[in-house]
Design a protein around this motif. Sequence first.
Motif, PDB file in Angstrom:
ATOM      1  N   GLY A   9     -16.723  45.793 -13.043  1.00  0.00           N
ATOM      2  CA  GLY A   9     -15.307  45.757 -13.425  1.00  0.00           C
ATOM      3  C   GLY A   9     -15.114  44.867 -14.637  1.00  0.00           C
ATOM      4  N   LEU A  10     -14.915  45.505 -15.799  1.00  0.00           N
ATOM      5  CA  LEU A  10     -14.765  44.720 -17.032  1.00  0.00           C
ATOM      6  C   LEU A  10     -13.288  44.596 -17.387  1.00  0.00           C
ATOM      7  CD1 LEU A  10     -17.708  46.280 -19.116  1.00  0.00           C
ATOM      8  CD2 LEU A  10     -17.739  44.306 -17.567  1.00  0.00           C
ATOM      9  N   GLY A  11     -12.513  43.998 -16.467  1.00  0.00           N
ATOM     10  CA  GLY A  11     -11.076  43.819 -16.681  1.00  0.00           C
ATOM     11  C   GLY A  11     -10.758  42.396 -17.085  1.00  0.00           C
ATOM     12  N   GLY A  12      -9.513  42.015 -16.841  1.00  0.00           N
ATOM     13  CA  GLY A  12      -9.039  40.700 -17.261  1.00  0.00           C
ATOM     14  C   GLY A  12      -9.924  39.575 -16.750  1.00  0.00           C
ATOM     15  N   CYS A  76     -15.552  42.398  -9.420  1.00  0.00           N
ATOM     16  CA  CYS A  76     -14.297  41.977 -10.077  1.00  0.00           C
ATOM     17  C   CYS A  76     -13.360  43.181 -10.208  1.00  0.00           C
ATOM     18  CB  CYS A  76     -14.578  41.416 -11.467  1.00  0.00           C
ATOM     19  SG  CYS A  76     -15.569  39.922 -11.480  1.00  0.00           S
ATOM     20  N   LEU A  77     -13.140  43.872  -9.099  1.00  0.00           N
ATOM     21  CA  LEU A  77     -12.361  45.117  -9.088  1.00  0.00           C
ATOM     22  C   LEU A  77     -11.043  44.913  -8.349  1.00  0.00           C
ATOM     23  CD1 LEU A  77     -15.314  47.461  -8.080  1.00  0.00           C
ATOM     24  CD2 LEU A  77     -14.113  47.488 -10.289  1.00  0.00           C
ATOM     25  N   PRO A  78     -10.101  45.881  -8.456  1.00  0.00           N
ATOM     26  CA  PRO A  78      -8.910  45.827  -7.593  1.00  0.00           C
ATOM     27  C   PRO A  78      -9.314  45.668  -6.123  1.00  0.00           C
ATOM     28  CG  PRO A  78      -8.663  47.566  -9.231  1.00  0.00           C
ATOM     29  CD  PRO A  78     -10.075  47.052  -9.361  1.00  0.00           C
ATOM     30  N   MET A  81     -11.094  48.066  -3.723  1.00  0.00           N
ATOM     31  CA  MET A  81     -12.464  48.500  -4.016  1.00  0.00           C
ATOM     32  C   MET A  81     -13.509  47.451  -3.630  1.00  0.00           C
ATOM     33  SD  MET A  81     -11.598  50.180  -7.748  1.00  0.00           S
ATOM     34  CE  MET A  81     -13.100  51.142  -7.962  1.00  0.00           C
ATOM     35  N   HIS A  82     -13.046  46.252  -3.198  1.00  0.00           N
ATOM     36  CA  HIS A  82     -13.989  45.169  -2.891  1.00  0.00           C
ATOM     37  C   HIS A  82     -14.977  45.560  -1.800  1.00  0.00           C
ATOM     38  CE1 HIS A  82     -11.281  41.663  -4.546  1.00  0.00           C
ATOM     39  NE2 HIS A  82     -11.549  42.572  -5.464  1.00  0.00           N
ATOM     40  N   ARG A 128     -12.766  29.799  -6.708  1.00  0.00           N
ATOM     41  CA  ARG A 128     -13.209  28.864  -7.742  1.00  0.00           C
ATOM     42  C   ARG A 128     -12.701  27.437  -7.540  1.00  0.00           C
ATOM     43  NH1 ARG A 128      -8.722  28.346 -10.742  1.00  0.00           N
ATOM     44  NH2 ARG A 128      -7.259  30.067 -10.592  1.00  0.00           N
ATOM     45  N   ARG A 168      -1.792  45.694  -8.967  1.00  0.00           N
ATOM     46  CA  ARG A 168      -1.342  44.598  -8.093  1.00  0.00           C
ATOM     47  C   ARG A 168      -0.046  44.950  -7.354  1.00  0.00           C
ATOM     48  NH1 ARG A 168      -4.229  41.693 -11.696  1.00  0.00           N
ATOM     49  NH2 ARG A 168      -5.352  39.866 -10.902  1.00  0.00           N
ATOM     50  N   MET A 173      -3.803  49.662  -3.396  1.00  0.00           N
ATOM     51  CA  MET A 173      -4.869  49.024  -4.171  1.00  0.00           C
ATOM     52  C   MET A 173      -4.932  47.517  -3.984  1.00  0.00           C
ATOM     53  SD  MET A 173      -5.472  51.138  -7.569  1.00  0.00           S
ATOM     54  CE  MET A 173      -7.181  50.789  -7.291  1.00  0.00           C
ATOM     55  N   ASP A 181      -2.298  37.997  -3.734  1.00  0.00           N
ATOM     56  CA  ASP A 181      -2.848  37.687  -5.048  1.00  0.00           C
ATOM     57  C   ASP A 181      -2.804  36.208  -5.404  1.00  0.00           C
ATOM     58  OD1 ASP A 181      -3.934  39.034  -7.474  1.00  0.00           O
ATOM     59  OD2 ASP A 181      -2.307  37.899  -8.399  1.00  0.00           O
ATOM     60  N   TYR A 185      -3.817  31.145  -2.802  1.00  0.00           N
ATOM     61  CA  TYR A 185      -4.222  29.806  -3.281  1.00  0.00           C
ATOM     62  C   TYR A 185      -3.548  28.716  -2.468  1.00  0.00           C
ATOM     63  CZ  TYR A 185      -6.543  31.843  -7.314  1.00  0.00           C
ATOM     64  OH  TYR A 185      -7.402  32.544  -8.107  1.00  0.00           O
ATOM     65  N   TYR A 263      -6.628  27.594 -14.384  1.00  0.00           N
ATOM     66  CA  TYR A 263      -7.948  27.628 -15.035  1.00  0.00           C
ATOM     67  C   TYR A 263      -8.246  26.274 -15.695  1.00  0.00           C
ATOM     68  CZ  TYR A 263      -7.901  32.768 -14.621  1.00  0.00           C
ATOM     69  OH  TYR A 263      -7.879  34.061 -14.168  1.00  0.00           O
TER      70      TYR A 263
HETATM   71  P1  NAD Z   1      -7.825  44.056 -14.021  1.00  0.00           P
HETATM   72  O1  NAD Z   1      -6.879  45.153 -13.736  1.00  0.00           O
HETATM   73  O2  NAD Z   1      -7.665  43.293 -15.295  1.00  0.00           O
HETATM   74  O3  NAD Z   1      -9.327  44.594 -13.977  1.00  0.00           O
HETATM   75  C1  NAD Z   1      -9.765  45.483 -12.973  1.00  0.00           C
HETATM   76  C2  NAD Z   1     -10.956  46.252 -13.481  1.00  0.00           C
HETATM   77  O4  NAD Z   1     -11.299  47.233 -12.513  1.00  0.00           O
HETATM   78  C3  NAD Z   1     -10.674  47.001 -14.799  1.00  0.00           C
HETATM   79  O5  NAD Z   1     -11.774  46.868 -15.651  1.00  0.00           O
HETATM   80  C4  NAD Z   1     -10.518  48.437 -14.333  1.00  0.00           C
HETATM   81  O6  NAD Z   1     -10.903  49.372 -15.312  1.00  0.00           O
HETATM   82  C5  NAD Z   1     -11.483  48.484 -13.160  1.00  0.00           C
HETATM   83  N1  NAD Z   1     -11.213  49.584 -12.262  1.00  0.00           N
HETATM   84  C6  NAD Z   1     -12.143  50.405 -11.765  1.00  0.00           C
HETATM   85  N2  NAD Z   1     -11.599  51.359 -11.001  1.00  0.00           N
HETATM   86  C7  NAD Z   1     -10.279  51.143 -11.025  1.00  0.00           C
HETATM   87  C8  NAD Z   1      -9.168  51.818 -10.440  1.00  0.00           C
HETATM   88  N3  NAD Z   1      -9.331  52.879  -9.641  1.00  0.00           N
HETATM   89  N4  NAD Z   1      -7.940  51.331 -10.675  1.00  0.00           N
HETATM   90  C9  NAD Z   1      -7.747  50.232 -11.432  1.00  0.00           C
HETATM   91  N5  NAD Z   1      -8.777  49.556 -12.021  1.00  0.00           N
HETATM   92  C10 NAD Z   1     -10.015  50.016 -11.814  1.00  0.00           C
HETATM   93  O7  NAD Z   1      -7.757  43.061 -12.775  1.00  0.00           O
HETATM   94  P2  NAD Z   1      -8.310  41.567 -12.730  1.00  0.00           P
HETATM   95  O8  NAD Z   1      -7.186  40.629 -13.005  1.00  0.00           O
HETATM   96  O9  NAD Z   1      -9.543  41.457 -13.551  1.00  0.00           O
HETATM   97  O10 NAD Z   1      -8.640  41.420 -11.176  1.00  0.00           O
HETATM   98  C11 NAD Z   1      -9.870  41.864 -10.628  1.00  0.00           C
HETATM   99  C12 NAD Z   1     -10.179  41.028  -9.384  1.00  0.00           C
HETATM  100  O11 NAD Z   1     -10.317  39.661  -9.768  1.00  0.00           O
HETATM  101  C13 NAD Z   1      -9.080  41.053  -8.328  1.00  0.00           C
HETATM  102  O12 NAD Z   1      -9.661  41.012  -7.058  1.00  0.00           O
HETATM  103  C14 NAD Z   1      -8.303  39.775  -8.580  1.00  0.00           C
HETATM  104  O13 NAD Z   1      -7.656  39.269  -7.424  1.00  0.00           O
HETATM  105  C15 NAD Z   1      -9.432  38.854  -9.018  1.00  0.00           C
HETATM  106  N6  NAD Z   1      -8.965  37.740  -9.877  1.00  0.00           N
HETATM  107  C16 NAD Z   1      -9.355  36.493  -9.552  1.00  0.00           C
HETATM  108  C17 NAD Z   1      -8.943  35.409 -10.317  1.00  0.00           C
HETATM  109  C18 NAD Z   1      -9.396  34.029  -9.966  1.00  0.00           C
HETATM  110  O14 NAD Z   1      -8.927  33.069 -10.578  1.00  0.00           O
HETATM  111  N7  NAD Z   1     -10.340  33.879  -9.035  1.00  0.00           N
HETATM  112  C19 NAD Z   1      -8.130  35.625 -11.431  1.00  0.00           C
HETATM  113  C20 NAD Z   1      -7.766  36.929 -11.754  1.00  0.00           C
HETATM  114  C21 NAD Z   1      -8.185  37.974 -10.966  1.00  0.00           C
END
Ligand code: NAD
Length: 336
Positions: A9-12, A76-78, A81-82, A128, A168, A173, A181, A185, A263
């Motif tokens: 999962g290359l998201g945020g 690192c997915l929604p 999907m974990h 974290r 979210r 999802m 979410d 914390y 952070y």
């Molecule tokens: P995001 O939406 O930015 O990224 C999700 C990634 O999953 C994307 O790259 C997306 O393309 C991919 N993906 C694959 N299949 C998907 C689908 N069917 N629908 C939607 N996206 C799909 O989300 P995020 O903020 O990166 O969150 C990802 C995980 O990280 C979550 O579990 C979130 O709770 C967690 N998170 C944790 C922290 C922390 O501080 N620990 C901070 C932010 C997010």
Amino acid sequence: RKLGYAIVGLGGYGLGVIIPQFKNCQHSKLVALVSGDPLKAKKVAAEYGVPERSIYNYQNFDAIKDNPDIDIVYVCLPVSMHAEYTIRAAAAGKHVMCEKPMAVSSAECEAMIAACKKAGKKLMIGYRCHFEPHNLEAIRLARSGAIGKLRYFRSEHGFTTGNPNAWRLKKAMSGGGSLMDIGIYALNAARYMTGEEPVAVYAKETTDRNDPRFREVEDMIEFQLEFPSGVIGSCMSMYSANQNHILLMGDKGRIDMEPGTRYDGNKLWVGQDRSTQVTPPPGPGLTQWAAQLDHLSQCVINNREPIVAGEEGLRDIRLIEAIYRSAREQKRIALV
Ligand code: NAD
């Protein structure tokens, strides 16, 4: 030896926060990527020196079993999907780091724990703050008796959500709204700051269902936690304002953090008020994320259980289920 991580999962969070942290690690390195977007994955791989043969997608993910470079899969997915990717990673013979909240239900958490156990692999949840210096110092102060006998815990966590179409805000999802979410914390802090497990919860939800963001999930939820020692926890999470605060009161003083779980830029005070600010000693890693990533690597190397293993994630999800039930049924839920 540095253990190899595959980021799924290359998201945020995966791309924006975790991947840049490997440069701060002593025992962990980035070796593989899993993404549905081949162009993005190729670009990220080139930037971080990941070989193209170690780029996977959601269809060929299980082929990671044949890649000896990968020791650990970081999910690192929604949230919905974990469970699937944790279970598939364990079946492929890999250890797992899974983001919080652990899964959309306690039944899924239990299946994840069982799958990793069956495969003989470690499972850690991305909590974290257990590696963040201000939180670690706050815990040490609370346990050392610095504020006397613990009486009351309070935490508010929230941020303002925007896009109503974001995953979210889709219950299937995310498993739920602000509590899953960001309220997690406050809940997790209530447990690590007091060092106790709640015996009962009571919750009240307030959501404007006409707001297009909140058609499926809650905005604000307030929940009380009763601890065995008599400590009361009072927590609030919301998706309609920014708030990040932890307060622990004892009969001799208080430990106050605002912000407490960000952070960076977290602040800590101890005493009767905010006149004495505490600078914590350095944490276990260069950053909270480096410490988190290296902790799992070291647990794998030394065959130890992570301090925030799957069971820790499961505890929070069980409590979240009880909090939702309490809000729904408008009654106190006893947990023992
Ligand atoms: P995001 O939406 O930015 O990224 C999700 C990634 O999953 C994307 O790259 C997306 O393309 C991919 N993906 C694959 N299949 C998907 C689908 N069917 N629908 C939607 N996206 C799909 O989300 P995020 O903020 O990166 O969150 C990802 C995980 O990280 C979550 O579990 C979130 O709770 C967690 N998170 C944790 C922290 C922390 O501080 N620990 C901070 C932010 C997010």
